[in-house]
Design a protein around this motif. Structure first.
Motif, PDB file in Angstrom:
ATOM      1  N   CYS A   1       0.842  -1.199   0.000  1.00 12.59           N
ATOM      2  CA  CYS A   1       0.000   0.000   0.000  1.00 12.59           C
ATOM      3  C   CYS A   1       0.878   1.250   0.000  1.00 12.59           C
ATOM      4  CB  CYS A   1      -0.916   0.007   1.220  1.00 12.59           C
ATOM      5  SG  CYS A   1      -2.153  -1.329   1.203  1.00 12.59           S
ATOM      6  N   HIS A   2       0.376   2.288  -0.611  1.00 16.00           N
ATOM      7  CA  HIS A   2       1.057   3.574  -0.689  1.00 16.00           C
ATOM      8  C   HIS A   2       0.556   4.472   0.454  1.00 16.00           C
ATOM      9  CE1 HIS A   2       1.625   2.967  -5.291  1.00 16.00           C
ATOM     10  NE2 HIS A   2       1.038   1.892  -4.796  1.00 16.00           N
ATOM     11  N   PRO A   3       1.289   5.527   0.792  1.00 12.23           N
ATOM     12  CA  PRO A   3       2.581   5.959   0.252  1.00 12.23           C
ATOM     13  C   PRO A   3       3.728   5.127   0.804  1.00 12.23           C
ATOM     14  CG  PRO A   3       1.597   7.684   1.663  1.00 12.23           C
ATOM     15  CD  PRO A   3       0.739   6.491   1.763  1.00 12.23           C
ATOM     16  N   PHE A   4       4.877   5.248   0.109  1.00 11.36           N
ATOM     17  CA  PHE A   4       6.108   4.629   0.558  1.00 11.36           C
ATOM     18  C   PHE A   4       7.012   5.701   1.153  1.00 11.36           C
ATOM     19  CE2 PHE A   4       4.472   2.168  -3.029  1.00 11.36           C
ATOM     20  CZ  PHE A   4       4.335   0.930  -2.432  1.00 11.36           C
TER      21      PHE A   4
ATOM     22  N   ILE B   1      18.739  -1.314  -8.275  1.00 12.30           N
ATOM     23  CA  ILE B   1      18.644  -0.559  -7.022  1.00 12.30           C
ATOM     24  C   ILE B   1      19.966  -0.655  -6.274  1.00 12.30           C
ATOM     25  CG2 ILE B   1      17.477  -0.465  -4.771  1.00 12.30           C
ATOM     26  CD1 ILE B   1      14.965  -1.551  -6.186  1.00 12.30           C
ATOM     27  N   ASP B   2      20.401   0.447  -5.695  1.00 14.40           N
ATOM     28  CA  ASP B   2      21.634   0.478  -4.894  1.00 14.40           C
ATOM     29  C   ASP B   2      21.583  -0.640  -3.844  1.00 14.40           C
ATOM     30  OD1 ASP B   2      23.613   1.075  -2.945  1.00 14.40           O
ATOM     31  OD2 ASP B   2      23.524   3.201  -3.430  1.00 14.40           O
ATOM     32  N   PRO B   3      22.614  -1.484  -3.758  1.00 10.14           N
ATOM     33  CA  PRO B   3      22.606  -2.568  -2.774  1.00 10.14           C
ATOM     34  C   PRO B   3      22.394  -2.099  -1.340  1.00 10.14           C
ATOM     35  CG  PRO B   3      24.382  -2.894  -4.349  1.00 10.14           C
ATOM     36  CD  PRO B   3      23.806  -1.544  -4.640  1.00 10.14           C
TER      37      PRO B   3
ATOM     38  N   GLU C   1       6.980   0.572  -5.688  1.00 15.59           N
ATOM     39  CA  GLU C   1       8.067   0.661  -4.709  1.00 15.59           C
ATOM     40  C   GLU C   1       9.424   0.508  -5.394  1.00 15.59           C
ATOM     41  OE1 GLU C   1       9.133  -0.970  -0.225  1.00 15.59           O
ATOM     42  OE2 GLU C   1       8.043  -2.286  -1.616  1.00 15.59           O
ATOM     43  N   VAL C   2       9.513  -0.365  -6.389  1.00 18.13           N
ATOM     44  CA  VAL C   2      10.757  -0.488  -7.153  1.00 18.13           C
ATOM     45  C   VAL C   2      11.082   0.839  -7.836  1.00 18.13           C
ATOM     46  CG1 VAL C   2      11.812  -1.585  -9.173  1.00 18.13           C
ATOM     47  CG2 VAL C   2      10.636  -2.979  -7.467  1.00 18.13           C
ATOM     48  N   MET C   3      10.088   1.492  -8.418  1.00 19.24           N
ATOM     49  CA  MET C   3      10.293   2.803  -9.037  1.00 19.24           C
ATOM     50  C   MET C   3      10.832   3.803  -8.019  1.00 19.24           C
ATOM     51  SD  MET C   3       6.768   2.799 -11.282  1.00 19.24           S
ATOM     52  CE  MET C   3       6.847   4.519 -11.791  1.00 19.24           C
ATOM     53  N   PHE C   4      10.285   3.792  -6.814  1.00 21.74           N
ATOM     54  CA  PHE C   4      10.725   4.710  -5.762  1.00 21.74           C
ATOM     55  C   PHE C   4      12.196   4.495  -5.441  1.00 21.74           C
ATOM     56  CE2 PHE C   4      10.308   5.612  -0.937  1.00 21.74           C
ATOM     57  CZ  PHE C   4      10.845   6.881  -1.090  1.00 21.74           C
ATOM     58  N   TYR C   5      12.591   3.255  -5.197  1.00 22.72           N
ATOM     59  CA  TYR C   5      13.979   3.009  -4.804  1.00 22.72           C
ATOM     60  C   TYR C   5      14.950   3.186  -5.964  1.00 22.72           C
ATOM     61  CZ  TYR C   5      12.802   1.968  -0.046  1.00 22.72           C
ATOM     62  OH  TYR C   5      12.379   2.105   1.247  1.00 22.72           O
ATOM     63  N   LEU C   6      14.471   3.011  -7.186  1.00 26.55           N
ATOM     64  CA  LEU C   6      15.313   3.376  -8.329  1.00 26.55           C
ATOM     65  C   LEU C   6      15.544   4.887  -8.355  1.00 26.55           C
ATOM     66  CD1 LEU C   6      13.870   1.101 -11.149  1.00 26.55           C
ATOM     67  CD2 LEU C   6      16.186   0.997 -10.189  1.00 26.55           C
TER      68      LEU C   6
ATOM     69  N   ARG D   1      15.599   9.579 -14.831  1.00 28.34           N
ATOM     70  CA  ARG D   1      16.500   8.443 -15.023  1.00 28.34           C
ATOM     71  C   ARG D   1      15.802   7.131 -14.679  1.00 28.34           C
ATOM     72  NH1 ARG D   1      19.907  12.700 -13.585  1.00 28.34           N
ATOM     73  NH2 ARG D   1      19.704  12.402 -11.328  1.00 28.34           N
ATOM     74  N   MET D   2      14.968   7.133 -13.643  1.00 27.28           N
ATOM     75  CA  MET D   2      14.176   5.944 -13.338  1.00 27.28           C
ATOM     76  C   MET D   2      13.292   5.578 -14.526  1.00 27.28           C
ATOM     77  SD  MET D   2      10.771   5.131 -12.624  1.00 27.28           S
ATOM     78  CE  MET D   2      10.042   6.602 -11.940  1.00 27.28           C
ATOM     79  N   ALA D   3      12.590   6.581 -15.074  1.00 29.32           N
ATOM     80  CA  ALA D   3      11.703   6.317 -16.206  1.00 29.32           C
ATOM     81  C   ALA D   3      12.493   5.841 -17.420  1.00 29.32           C
ATOM     82  CB  ALA D   3      10.914   7.582 -16.545  1.00 29.32           C
TER      83      ALA D   3
END
Length: 277
Positions: A100-103, A130-132, A145-150, A166-168
């Motif tokens: 669920c959002h927000p993150f 994603i940064d380790p 959530e993957v988009m957020f951490y990217l 850059r994520m997009a």
């Protein structure tokens, strides 16, 4: 997909916006007029910043927003100058609290409507970008959530529009490498406690609906009987997936392929284009 609301400006009680408008976000959770689905009942979340504008508080639940007594209770007692609210319609990932959002990450808050097409095929390659150091913070299984951490990986702390671009760009490259013609569909809100950014973009250039409120003084001149607008600053803005009512002159469609920044003193919309990584 989903419906969301982002508010920045004069501090308000959350329930004034979540429940009171004619076509409030709670109403949209049952009766969306512009979403892919009419019903958005696969969970909800709200996030807000306190007076110190530090790390946001977030509550999320897997049930529908329209009958959640705890949400109504909290919204009636919390006051904030910057908050997010989101009602979810899953695009295929599990209905669970971590989806669920927000993150949240540090002072950052993020929510999304849309999807990465064929995410189940692209998820591994995108997640490995994603940064380790950040990867252990990934809790759920959503593309959002993957988009957020990217975006955090690509420098959200230093350059919000650039990090999202850059994520997009990465999502589109990975998607097209896998034969996905139109990989990305997104409306996004992101905030750091002082400023709020919103994005509207899709690979097909036919993005989900997004609207921004007019200046408060202009709305007051048109509709002097609106109680909510009494005493709010001219900087106050609402960005919503769909208008909270039908009053003329209040809502303006956010341009396709654009992003906006809302902060004290000014706000503006600029063109948005993915950047190669």
């Amino acid at each position: 997909m989903c419906r969301w609301l982002a508010y920045a400006g004069t501090s308000v009680v959350l329930s004034d916006l979540l429940y009171k408008p004619e076509h409030s976000l709670i109403d949209q959770s049952l009766h969306s007029r512009m979403g892919v689905e009419t019903t958005n009942g696969d969970g909800f979340g709200i996030g807000w910043y306190g007076s110190d504008a530090g790390t946001p508080a977030i509550i999320r639940d897997t049930g529908p927003a329209w009958n959640n007594r705890n949400l109504r209770e909290i919204a009636g007692h919390v006051r904030s100058p910057l908050f997010f609210a989101h009602v979810r319609a899953s695009t295929g990932t599990a209905v669970q609290q971590t989806n669920c959002h927000p993150f949240r990450h540090g002072r950052w808050m993020w929510m999304h409507n849309g999807a990465i097409a064929e995410f189940h095929r692209l998820r591994r390659d995108l997640s490995l970008a994603i940064d380790p150091v950040l990867f252990p913070s990934l809790e759920g299984s959503t593309d959002s959530e993957v988009m957020f951490y990217l975006a955090v990986t690509f420098g959200l702390d230093q350059d919000v529009p650039g990090a999202v671009a850059r994520m997009a760009g990465l999502v589109e490259r990975v998607g097209r490498d896998e034969g996905v013609e139109y990989p990305l569909q997104m409306t996004i809100a992101v905030a750091d406690g002082e400023r709020m950014w919103t994005f509207r973009y899709s690979s097909r250039h036919a993005s989900r609906s997004l609207f921004c409120s007019s200046r408060a003084d202009a709305i007051r001149a048109l509709h002097p009987d609106l109680d909510f607008l009494r005493g709010v600053s001219e900087d106050t803005r609402l960005v919503v997936s769909e208008p909270l009512g039908d009053l003329p002159g209040v809502w303006n469609e956010v341009p396709e392929s654009s992003y906006g920044v809302v902060q004290p003193g000014w706000d503006e919309f600029r063109p948005f284009k993915p950047e190669p990584v």
